[in-house]
Design a protein around this motif. Structure first.
Motif, PDB file in Angstrom:
ATOM      1  N   VAL A  69      33.275  12.967 -22.500  1.00 10.85           N
ATOM      2  CA  VAL A  69      31.867  13.366 -22.479  1.00 10.85           C
ATOM      3  C   VAL A  69      31.362  13.237 -21.049  1.00 10.85           C
ATOM      4  O   VAL A  69      31.669  12.250 -20.360  1.00 10.85           O
ATOM      5  CB  VAL A  69      31.031  12.484 -23.431  1.00 10.85           C
ATOM      6  N   PHE A  70      30.569  14.202 -20.596  1.00 16.66           N
ATOM      7  CA  PHE A  70      30.023  14.190 -19.233  1.00 16.66           C
ATOM      8  C   PHE A  70      28.628  13.574 -19.227  1.00 16.66           C
ATOM      9  O   PHE A  70      27.848  13.777 -20.164  1.00 16.66           O
ATOM     10  CB  PHE A  70      30.006  15.611 -18.672  1.00 16.66           C
ATOM     11  N   SER A  71      28.340  12.822 -18.159  1.00 17.15           N
ATOM     12  CA  SER A  71      27.075  12.089 -18.078  1.00 17.15           C
ATOM     13  C   SER A  71      26.349  12.455 -16.792  1.00 17.15           C
ATOM     14  O   SER A  71      26.870  12.242 -15.690  1.00 17.15           O
ATOM     15  CB  SER A  71      27.338  10.580 -18.120  1.00 17.15           C
ATOM     16  N   ILE A  72      25.139  12.999 -16.926  1.00 17.25           N
ATOM     17  CA  ILE A  72      24.287  13.317 -15.795  1.00 17.25           C
ATOM     18  C   ILE A  72      23.173  12.275 -15.708  1.00 17.25           C
ATOM     19  O   ILE A  72      22.616  11.875 -16.740  1.00 17.25           O
ATOM     20  CB  ILE A  72      23.686  14.747 -15.913  1.00 17.25           C
ATOM     21  N   HIS A  73      22.856  11.818 -14.506  1.00 16.88           N
ATOM     22  CA  HIS A  73      21.757  10.885 -14.298  1.00 16.88           C
ATOM     23  C   HIS A  73      20.591  11.657 -13.697  1.00 16.88           C
ATOM     24  O   HIS A  73      20.747  12.342 -12.683  1.00 16.88           O
ATOM     25  CB  HIS A  73      22.182   9.733 -13.383  1.00 16.88           C
ATOM     26  N   MET A  74      19.428  11.568 -14.320  1.00 22.16           N
ATOM     27  CA  MET A  74      18.295  12.397 -13.927  1.00 22.16           C
ATOM     28  C   MET A  74      17.171  11.553 -13.341  1.00 22.16           C
ATOM     29  O   MET A  74      16.434  10.874 -14.067  1.00 22.16           O
ATOM     30  CB  MET A  74      17.798  13.223 -15.121  1.00 22.16           C
TER      31      MET A  74
END
Length: 457
Positions: free
Chosen positions: A220-225
């Motif tokens: 699973v890919f995780s983006i930090h916003m």
């Protein structure tokens, strides 16, 4: 001729076997997995992450945080660990205790190594290879817990150094394969470069090849916003790139403000909900260095929510409103509780009693968590026959009241509480269950009253 046929047949069988190996995950029946771009459990139940990060490695004594986080409705906690490269290493026994705290409080554990933060730009930051070394050292603490744990290999593993970031795809793929070769069957979570914000689009552009490099197809890919995501259009564009491509994505960190700009938390929360994507806010408590405003509670006090805590837990599209407990703990699609006894406790009467006016469902009320002056309740609704809606009622004991609810429309009249299904959980097949939760206040202790259920068919 026969030899040629045998060779040809062998080639066909080898081709079929290779195609099956590509299309089927190697550990399809173990714990969480990715299926059609979605995170699902071993039984195929969809699971949407709604949680917060807890800086355990720096505040290891704050073990009460797990129960407090759960009390506000979260279904996941992202736990900060250290590989020992920058901070004190979390031992096998410590990680085992973290896992037990997650399970005791019915939370999915996302464990992450924080030492990789800003590699290539941050002095002393560890590589993903060093993070994998740590995972191998503590493997005994997580082995066999694939249905309760997600492994976030390394936090924000690259800063903004362009040369270092170009190695993100190859290094991430190598880390995934080292873990698979060592027997890690868990769902793996990988963070974006650019301090997690991927403003160069490196994770976005390489996600498909990284996913394909995982022999289990379970990444699973995780983006930090944070400040990069000040505009709703930027949030939507990034999220929809992954959903349109059928690739699994979560917002692994975000806040309501940040030193690099003001992220649009309303857009992040509304569009992850619209798209059915998970999110994890930063962070429970203990922030310093000028970002103390990212604390969700004051001084690890679960009853002292900050404005950010109020927003993420109880605001629109917040955790309390949208979270569903993981199926492994009895959430939607999961085990509804104790197995029924094989023999009925009483012989049925010759004359059946009249069914309820609408009938068709039962409701089981339980107190999930309790603290001074407050508690968290949960009601599991089970359909006796196919239904298209349900309403649960109960009488509140003296001194007890409901303050917030999620996964149901709840109203109170005097001492009577009425809870009705929302749009996505009213239709149930015979034997299927769903659950809704709430927080409330009490004086002198919380109790679980009898609840009745009426269904529409």
């Amino acid at each position: 001729m026969l030899q040629r046929l045998a060779i040809a047949l062998g080639s066909v069988l080898a081709l079929v076997a290779s195609l099956l190996a590509l299309s089927l995950p190697a550990h399809a029946d173990t714990g969480f997995r990715v299926e059609n771009g979605r995170l699902v459990d071993a039984a195929g139940n969809d699971f949407v992450i709604r949680g917060v990060s807890h800086a355990h490695t720096w505040f290891a004594h704050e073990t009460g945080a797990f129960a407090d986080i759960k009390s506000h409705g979260a279904n996941t906690v992202r736990v900060v660990l250290s590989s020992g490269d920058r901070w004190t290493e979390n031992s096998v026994s410590d990680v085992e205790n973290v896992v037990s705290l997650c399970k005791a409080n019915r939370l999915i554990c996302m464990l992450e190594v924080h030492d990789t933060t800003g590699y290539g730009e941050q002095a002393g930051a560890a590589t993903l290879d060093q993070a994998v070394d740590y995972w191998l050292r503590i493997q005994d603490a997580v082995k066999g817990e694939e249905d309760h744990i997600l492994v976030n290999i390394g936090n924000e593993p690259y800063g903004n150094d362009a040369a270092a970031n170009q190695g993100w795809a190859a290094d991430t793929g190598a880390a995934i394969n080292r873990l698979r070769d060592a027997g890690f069957d868990h769902t793996l979570v990988v963070d974006a470069p650019n301090w997690g914000q991927d403003w160069q689009g490196i994770m976005r552009d390489n996600a498909s090849s990284v996913f394909d490099s995982d022999p289990d197809r379970n990444t699973v890919f995780s983006i930090h916003m944070y400040g990069v995501y000040q505009q709703e259009s930027t949030v939507v564009s990034y999220l929809e790139h992954f959903t349109d491509a059928g690739l699994p994505l979560i917002v692994g960190e975000f806040g309501h403000d940040h030193s690099d700009g003001n992220p649009d938390e309303d857009a992040i929360m509304s569009h992850t909900e619209r798209l059915g994507l998970g999110y994890i806010g930063w962070s429970w408590s203990g922030n310093g260095g000028g970002v103390e405003y990212l604390d969700m509670v004051e001084g690890f006090d679960g009853d002292s929510l900050t404005p950010w805590g109020e927003r993420i837990f109880y605001g629109p599209n917040g955790i309390a409103q949208t979270a569903q407990e993981a199926p492994v703990y009895g959430g939607p699609g999961g085990d509804p509780g104790e197995e029924p006894s094989e023999e009925p406790s009483e012989e049925p009467s010759e004359e059946p009693t009249d069914p309820p006016a609408d009938g068709g469902c039962t409701a089981e009320f339980r107190v999930v968590n309790e603290w001074s002056g407050g508690f968290q309740g949960e009601v599991t609704v089970t359909a006796d026959a196919p239904i298209t809606g349900w309403t649960v009622t109960w009488t509140q004991p003296a001194g007890q009241s409901v303050t917030q609810a999620w996964n149901a429309d709840v109203s109170t009249s005097g001492s009577t509480v009425t809870a009705s299904n929302v749009s996505y959980n009213g239709t149930l097949a015979a034997g299927q269950s769903t659950a809704f939760g709430f927080t409330g206040t009490h004086s002198g202790g919380a109790s679980a009253p009898d609840a009745t259920c009426a269904a529409a068919s």
